[in-house]
Design an enzyme around this catalytic site. Structure first.
Site, short mmCIF file in Angstrom:
data_model
loop_
_atom_site.label_atom_id
_atom_site.label_comp_id
_atom_site.label_asym_id
_atom_site.label_seq_id
_atom_site.Cartn_x
_atom_site.Cartn_y
_atom_site.Cartn_z
N SER A 1 -9.71 2.05 2.77
CA SER A 1 -8.79 2.81 1.96
C SER A 1 -7.77 1.94 1.22
CB SER A 1 -8.03 3.82 2.84
OG SER A 1 -7.21 3.13 3.77
N SER B 1 -10.11 -0.31 6.95
CA SER B 1 -9.47 -0.13 5.64
C SER B 1 -8.78 -1.35 5.07
CB SER B 1 -8.47 1.02 5.69
OG SER B 1 -9.15 2.25 5.67
N LYS C 1 0.86 -1.18 0.00
CA LYS C 1 0.00 0.00 0.00
C LYS C 1 0.90 1.24 0.00
CE LYS C 1 -3.89 2.08 2.57
NZ LYS C 1 -4.82 1.93 3.73
#
Lengths: 484, 95, 478
Positions: free
Chosen positions: A151, A175, A76
């Site tokens: 997210s 997330s 990420k």
């Protein structure tokens, strides 16, 4: 080879039937083929990945490899890397290359994992749809007009579309779990403190926790093993010994007490989602688990408390983005306030701005007690609910999200509607508990996630339950047709 | 509406966040909706409840007083937008 | 109308650690800009603070030295504001739960009176960096070497009633923090900085007047001058019928005045909240006991011991305990010797201090060691040297010679205490000065000093003065 789980790939790498170089080339080709549509990668480092794969293959040949050596992953874009930019999905950090690497990045590299690239995300991890990325939204591989969740939407889409064997993510209010649910994969948010936050750009420090997204609980166990452990650079990181997560995967579920909170099956739950979850609970029951109705009386207060605490911490955490030492700086600042105001005004997107404002407001003189302190007290009540519940049950089960993945654009004008996606996930962050989401069926062709949470430091239990469940079902083996 | 555009301006200044004049109304509406969402907290009886700032009840871990960092200025300043002679530069701050 | 002044001080003492409070960068002063600013000090994305244990130990030392309560669960909080030398946009400090709670010290005022000054609190925090305004045209340069340097902010109660009392308090603290080894006290380098809160009220009133805060007073003289100026300024304002504005003021040493720091006073809203990166700092009994076991004897206790056990006059004890190095030196002088500690005090406060002051040399750099001075005093005490000869030996030591006995031997400084030898010299002097002998015997006894001087001269200063006096009196009687 992308249809294999990470564990299966690892076995073939170890036996020499597969090379890391083959895997990397395969994924690079798939990224080339599919990612223009998905936009799940913000950066791909083909050369770096090839070099790392060659190195991994040498270690494999010499018999110096660990269980993850040679496995290609994506990080990420919130984890600091020195060889690629770390943007956090924000214009503020466009082209920002960190001078140091995150502990998680170092640890996975030390474990021999090969980094293919950086995964798209909601700006500064604020969002539940990945539509808040400055670098464009991510498509859900199952239905490309749908959001992948957020997210960690890029990470989830990458794993679901098999554009890497696994990916790292972070979970502040859901997330990891919410995008895992929307994309039909498995993702675990560990106990707060289990995984170091050093080098993970902070959103809300008391809630943030890194973890893996992968196809299966077994894969998550392997990767979490390498990610977890005390870090002297993180004062909140746990000094507890990390258990062997793989060792307990196969433990029997007979007698396992599963708590089913009434509150999870009431407010706003899509009935198709509820049906899938209930079906999954029956499977677990048939495997010997005991289902027990429980209550988490303050469940309805989680979202309000979360949406004070997270923005309050974020408003302070994001103050360092001031255009002085790194990051976006406006053209021709007239004075210092102009430098701050315009750099931040230009560098941050609308959702980040909303949260900074609401957070600054909640902490400001005259409102602190009514908002921030109150939210912290409610946080204590929420945490106490779990303490009571876990006196009676071993794990708590329910849906990860109230609905399946929604259409892109459907909620982007209504922040509060977007926040309700986190209805079932934020409580684990408020309490610091581990929680996992695993695929448990489909509604209208879209994956549904089953969420399980446990008492602190009980990740092994969660992985064990999901692993057994995945032995009895094949939802986790399904792959979107478009990327098959 | 709980917050007015003027409130937004004031908070934005506190956060040094540039907001376009045209966006103020919309932001005031958005933030007011967010405050509506959290308003139900006010009804909760939290008398005597200890505020919870950290999830773990762990105490602070400390480090020994040892210097292990060496001069990394060139590397650490690589992302800086304006530098001179080793200093970060900002528009002149009037004391 | 008579006015009473009310003063409270906030002192920022830089803690004498090697590394910073939340990072492993050096705290050494004077490095090239930003060469001692790590990723953590720069507040790069993703970095986290980790507390330096010695910083906590030093705060506990301070609490133990000031009779203060130690907060068993103190909390680091963020103070949020934007300034270019504040890298994270917040300063990590302590607000609601400071590590050191209320305490008190007993101050000896210039008139000898003891006064209790209350301490409100002392808390840990990180220093900011430095803004340099005069190096670049149109720009301010930011040097973050100082960012993250550990500070203990010591807040007093508004217990002081004059600039002199404030200075006495500041000097006490300055001495104390060095005494307990938590701060080097270097005011030029900013290691010890004072802010003064000053207000006035009508004598006899119990309410506090509006106060102003005077910032960054980096010498005791400036502290005194600034407060005195500010008192006058406030009295003028109030007596002219106006009111004092609560504000922060800066002392301008060149013009010897205070002036308002901000043209438009902006209301700060620091939005303090517990730092989520740092769980509460829990201090247990073991930690405190371990610190306590390393505490030096504190100045007040040491003073009392010097008076009671060593029979020193209170003023001498006070002077010797002004700093730990002096007191340690003094005790080392008479250690292993049998002479009265009083003699050691006389030599340290007399000859040694006079020479140090004259040549502007600190004790640490004194060429005369405590062992050398001890041996010298022993030779005076056992009669080998007269006091006057002792001073000659001291001079030799000061100029770098090492061995007291070797100095005495090589220069033939040994005092003559042999009665026969002195008698012979007396004979010679009396024979040379028959007139004076006659005058003395006729009653002009003042002439004794003439004879003492003459014999002393003949002995080249080595005659034992006491013996000489006695023998001369006897012989001059006739």
């Amino acid at each position: 080879m992308h249809d294999m789980t990470m564990a299966q790939q690892a076995a073939l790498l170890a036996s020499g039937e597969l090379t890391s170089a083959d895997l990397v080339e395969h994924y690079l080709a798939r990224i080339e083929q599919h990612d223009a549509r998905l936009n799940a990668y913000l950066a791909v480092d083909a050369e770096g990945a090839r070099l790392a794969a060659a190195e991994a293959d040498k270690r494999l040949q010499r018999g110096e490899a660990g269980p993850l050596t040679g496995i290609p992953i994506a990080h990420k874009d919130i984890f600091c890397t020195t060889d690629m930019a770390t943007t956090c999905g924000s214009r503020m950090l466009e082209n920002y290359v960190s001078p140091y690497a995150a502990t998680v990045v170092d640890k996975l590299q030390a474990a021999g994992m090969v980094t293919l690239g950086k995964a798209n995300m909601d700006e500064f991890a604020m969002g539940s749809s990945n539509e808040n990325s400055y670098f464009g939204a991510v498509a859900n591989p199952w239905q490309e007009n749908r959001v992948p969740g957020g997210s960690s939407g890029g990470s989830a889409a990458i794993v679901a579309a098999r554009l890497a064997s696994a990916a790292t993510g972070t979970d502040t209010g859901g997330s990891i779990r919410q995008p895992a649910a929307f994309c039909g994969i498995t993702g675990i948010k560990p106990t707060y403190g289990r995984v170091s936050r050093y080098g993970m750009v902070a959103f809300a420090s008391s809630l943030d926790q890194g973890g893996p997204l992968a196809q299966t609980a077994e894969d998550c166990a392997l990767m979490l093993q390498a990610m977890a452990g005390h870090d002297v650079r993180d004062s909140t990181s746990s000094v507890l010994k990390v258990p062997d997560f793989s060792e307990s995967l196969n433990e029997n579920l007979a007698g396992l007490r599963i708590g089913i909170p009434d509150e999870y099956f009431a407010q706003g739950l899509d009935s198709d989602v509820g049906d899938c979850v209930n079906e999954a609970l029956s499977v677990l029951e048939s495997a010997g688990a005991i289902l027990k109705r429980i209550s988490l009386p303050n469940q309805n207060l989680c979202i309000p408390a979360y949406y004070i605490i997270a923005p309050a911490e974020a408003s302070s955490n994001l103050s360092r983005f001031d255009g002085v030492r790194f990051g976006h700086r406006c053209e021709n600042p007239q004075d210092i306030d102009d430098l701050y105001t315009r750099s931040r005004g230009e560098g941050f997107g609308p959702e980040v701005k909303r949260r900074i404002l609401i957070g600054a407001y909640a902490l400001s003189a005259g409102y602190y007690d009514a908002y921030y302190k109150k939210a912290q007290q409610v946080r204590q009540l929420v945490s106490d609910d779990f303490t009571s519940a876990f006196a009676e049950v071993d794990v708590i089960a329910g849906p990860t999200t109230p609905t399946t993945a929604f259409e892109r654009g459907a909620k982007s004008d209504d922040p509060v509607a977007m926040y309700l996606n986190d209805l079932f996930t934020v409580s684990a962050n408020l309490s610091g508990l581990p929680a996992i989401s695993a695929p448990c069926g489909f509604a209208d062709g879209l994956p549904v996630g089953l969420q399980l949470s446990a008492s602190v430091n009980q990740e092994a239990r969660l992985l064990n339950v999901v692993h057994r469940y995945q032995g009895l079902t094949d939802w986790h083996r399904r792959m979107p047709d478009a990327v098959a | 509406m709980l917050l007015t555009p003027d409130d937004i301006k004031q908070i934005a200044h506190l956060a040094r966040l540039g907001i376009e004049e045209a966006a103020l109304d919309h932001l005031a509406a958005d933030l007011s909706t967010m405050l509506d969402l959290v308003e139900q907290l006010q009804a909760v009886d939290t008398e005597g409840v200890e505020p919870m700032a950290h999830p773990a009840n762990a105490s602070l871990l400390m480090r020994d007083d040892i210097v292990t960092e060496s001069d990394q200025r060139d590397v650490l300043q690589a992302p800086a937008p304006a530098l001179q002679d080793g200093y970060f530069l900002v528009p002149r701050v009037i004391e | 109308m008579t006015w009473e002044t009310v003063i409270g001080l906030e002192i920022h003492a830089q803690l004498a650690t090697r590394s910073k409070i939340f990072s492993a960068s050096s705290t050494a002063f004077g490095a090239e800009p930003n060469t001692q600013a790590s990723a953590v000090d720069l507040g790069l994305p993703g970095v986290l603070p980790v507390v330096n244990r010695d910083v906590v130990r030093m705060a506990v030392r301070f609490a133990l030295a000031t009779d203060a309560s130690i907060t068993r669960r103190s909390v680091f909080a963020r103070k949020n504001y934007f300034y270019p030398d504040l890298p994270k946009g917040y300063q990590i400090s302590q607000m609601a739960f400071p590590i050191v709670g209320p305490g008190r010290i007993s101050l000896t005022l210039p008139d000898g009176e003891e006064k209790i000054i209350g301490l409100t609190r002392a808390h840990l925090e990180e220093d900011a960096g430095k803004s340099v305004h005069d190096l670049f045209d149109g720009y301010t340069g930011i040097d973050l070497n100082r960012a993250g340097t550990p500070l203990l902010e010591i807040v007093s109660e508004p217990d002081m009633r004059s600039a002199a009392e404030a200075v006495a308090y500041a000097r006490y603290m300055h001495s104390l923090v060095r005494y307990i080894d938590i701060c080097d006290g270097n005011m030029q380098e900013g290691s010890f900085r004072c802010d003064a809160n000053v207000s006035i009220r009508q004598s006899g009133s119990n309410t506090l007047g509006t106060r102003t805060e005077i910032k960054n007073l980096n010498s005791f003289r400036f502290l005194e001058r600034a407060i005195e100026f500010e008192i006058e300024r406030q009295i003028d304002i109030v007596e002219s019928g106006a009111t004092v504005v609560q504000e922060t003021r800066l002392y301008d040493a060149d013009r010897d005045e205070t002036r308002s720091m901000r043209s438009k006073e902006e209301a700060n809203d620091y939005r303090y909240f517990p730092d989520p990166d740092l769980p509460p700092l829990v201090i247990d009994d073991d930690f405190i006991d371990a610190v306590r076991s390393t505490m030096p004897e504190l100045p007040a206790a040491r003073r009392a011991r010097f008076v009671e056990q060593l029979a020193l006059p209170p003023a001498d004890a006070q002077a010797l305990c002004a700093d730990r190095q002096t007191a340690d030196y003094f005790e080392a002088v008479f250690e292993n010797h049998s002479f009265a500690p009083r003699l050691a005090a006389n030599w340290v406060l007399g000859e040694l201090f006079a020479r140090m002051n004259k040549e502007n040399i600190p004790l640490a750099a004194s060429p005369v060691s405590s062992a050398q001075l001890g041996r010298l005093i022993e030779r005076v005490d056992d009669g080998t040297l007269s006091g006057k000869l002792g001073k000659q030996v001291f001079d030799a030591l000061w100029s770098g010679e090492q061995d007291v006995d070797a100095i005495i031997d090589s220069r033939g400084l040994k005092q003559i205490s042999d009665t026969g030898a002195i008698d012979t010299m007396i004979d010679a002097v009396m024979a040379d000065n028959p007139t004076q002998v006659a005058e003395y015997r006729a009653g002009k006894e003042k002439l004794l000093s003439f004879f003492v001087g003459a014999v002393m001269k003949a002995s080249r200063g080595k005659a034992n003065p006491a013996q000489l006096n006695q023998l001369l009196r006897e012989r001059l009687k006739g």
